[in-house]
Write a protein that holds these residues in place. Structure first.
Motif, short mmCIF file in Angstrom:
data_model
loop_
_atom_site.label_atom_id
_atom_site.label_comp_id
_atom_site.label_asym_id
_atom_site.label_seq_id
_atom_site.Cartn_x
_atom_site.Cartn_y
_atom_site.Cartn_z
N VAL A 31 46.57 37.27 47.56
CA VAL A 31 46.37 36.19 46.60
C VAL A 31 44.97 36.23 45.99
O VAL A 31 44.77 35.75 44.88
N ALA A 32 44.02 36.82 46.69
CA ALA A 32 42.64 36.85 46.19
C ALA A 32 42.54 37.65 44.89
O ALA A 32 41.67 37.37 44.06
N VAL A 33 43.43 38.63 44.71
CA VAL A 33 43.39 39.42 43.49
C VAL A 33 43.58 38.53 42.26
O VAL A 33 43.01 38.78 41.19
N LEU B 268 41.23 38.33 39.07
CA LEU B 268 41.87 38.56 37.77
C LEU B 268 41.54 37.42 36.81
O LEU B 268 41.24 37.64 35.63
N GLY B 269 41.55 36.21 37.32
CA GLY B 269 41.19 35.05 36.50
C GLY B 269 39.77 35.16 35.96
O GLY B 269 39.52 34.93 34.78
N GLU C 123 45.66 29.58 38.34
CA GLU C 123 46.76 28.70 38.80
C GLU C 123 47.62 29.42 39.84
O GLU C 123 48.01 28.83 40.85
N THR C 124 47.91 30.69 39.60
CA THR C 124 48.69 31.48 40.56
C THR C 124 47.95 31.58 41.88
O THR C 124 48.53 31.41 42.95
N TYR C 125 46.65 31.83 41.80
CA TYR C 125 45.84 31.86 43.02
C TYR C 125 45.96 30.53 43.77
O TYR C 125 46.20 30.51 44.98
N GLY C 126 45.79 29.42 43.06
CA GLY C 126 45.87 28.10 43.69
C GLY C 126 47.22 27.82 44.32
O GLY C 126 47.31 27.21 45.39
N GLN C 127 48.29 28.30 43.69
CA GLN C 127 49.64 28.07 44.22
C GLN C 127 49.91 28.90 45.48
O GLN C 127 50.65 28.47 46.36
N ALA D 260 40.21 25.61 46.32
CA ALA D 260 39.19 26.51 45.79
C ALA D 260 39.47 26.90 44.34
O ALA D 260 38.59 27.39 43.65
N ALA D 261 40.67 26.66 43.88
CA ALA D 261 41.04 27.02 42.50
C ALA D 261 40.65 25.94 41.49
O ALA D 261 40.59 26.22 40.30
N PHE D 262 40.39 24.72 41.94
CA PHE D 262 40.17 23.63 40.99
C PHE D 262 38.99 23.86 40.05
O PHE D 262 39.12 23.72 38.84
N SER D 263 37.84 24.18 40.60
CA SER D 263 36.65 24.34 39.76
C SER D 263 36.79 25.50 38.77
O SER D 263 36.53 25.32 37.58
N PRO D 264 37.21 26.70 39.22
CA PRO D 264 37.39 27.77 38.24
C PRO D 264 38.47 27.44 37.20
O PRO D 264 38.33 27.79 36.03
N LEU D 265 39.52 26.76 37.63
CA LEU D 265 40.57 26.39 36.69
C LEU D 265 40.04 25.41 35.65
O LEU D 265 40.33 25.54 34.46
N ALA D 266 39.24 24.47 36.09
CA ALA D 266 38.65 23.51 35.16
C ALA D 266 37.76 24.21 34.14
O ALA D 266 37.76 23.86 32.96
N ARG D 267 37.03 25.23 34.58
CA ARG D 267 36.18 25.98 33.64
C ARG D 267 37.04 26.75 32.63
O ARG D 267 36.66 26.87 31.46
N CYS D 268 38.19 27.24 33.07
CA CYS D 268 39.12 27.90 32.14
C CYS D 268 39.61 26.90 31.10
O CYS D 268 39.66 27.20 29.90
#
Length: 194
Positions: free
Chosen positions: A58-60, A64-65, A82-86, A93-101
């Protein structure tokens, strides 16, 4: 050690094999990033391939993001994160990078909500706290001094943010600075209660 001896193909093969050993480990991907330094297109293509070839890792998706984000492909970046977070055992750990996206793609409301989710999950998330603080400073730097209503909204917004953060001294300090300037401007006006 193959990487240090200049044997890139052997090192890459070892990193790819290591991806299946620990689905959450970032270390093989950091090694791959070092091998592909300077070849952004090749790195992105390799990450796309690894996401298909090693679906258990999942780290990939996280890397990739970031690769997509760095290349300005914000929608693809959001999908990868989002895939990483799921799939991750630590989806917060996905929230902050996702918010930046979201922010980079112009989805400001979604970005703010997701930064707030990041802080709700981890009040010590300095990146999310800073991102929200920057937005408040930008909004209130003139709004708070131009009207009492703006100053009161600034106070309310900073109190909300302070409650979300944990022991982050910059957030209340920045809010206090804006409110001090506003108080100096509005002192004596009946609606302003310091």
């Amino acid at each position: 050690s193959a990487q240090y001896l200049g044997d890139g193909p052997t090192a890459l093969d070892a990193y790819v094999k290591a991806l299946s050993l620990d689905a959450e480990s970032l270390y093989p991907l950091k090694g791959i990033a070092a091998l592909k330094a300077g070849d952004d297109a090749g790195y992105a293509a390799l990450l796309q391939k690894l996401a298909k070839d090693v679906p258990s890792n999942v780290a990939v998706w996280y890397f990739l993001g970031w690769s997509h984000q760095g290349a300005g492909r914000h929608a693809e970046a959001a999908r990868a994160v989002e895939t990483y977070g799921q799939r991750s055992a630590s989806p917060n750990a996905a929230f902050s990078p996702l918010a930046r996206c979201y922010a980079a793609s112009g989805k400001e409301d979604e970005a703010v909500k997701t930064f707030e989710r990041a802080l709700a999950a981890n009040p010590r998330d300095a990146v999310s706290a800073d991102e929200l603080d920057q937005r408040l400073r930008k909004r209130f730097v003139s709004e708070a001094v131009s009207s009492v209503k703006g100053a009161l909204e600034c106070e309310e917004a900073y109190l909300r943010l302070v409650k979300l953060t944990e022991a982050n001294p910059l957030v209340p300090n920045n809010g206090a600075f804006l409110l001090r300037e506003a108080y100096g401007r509005h002192a004596g006006e009946g609606a302003w209660l310091p």
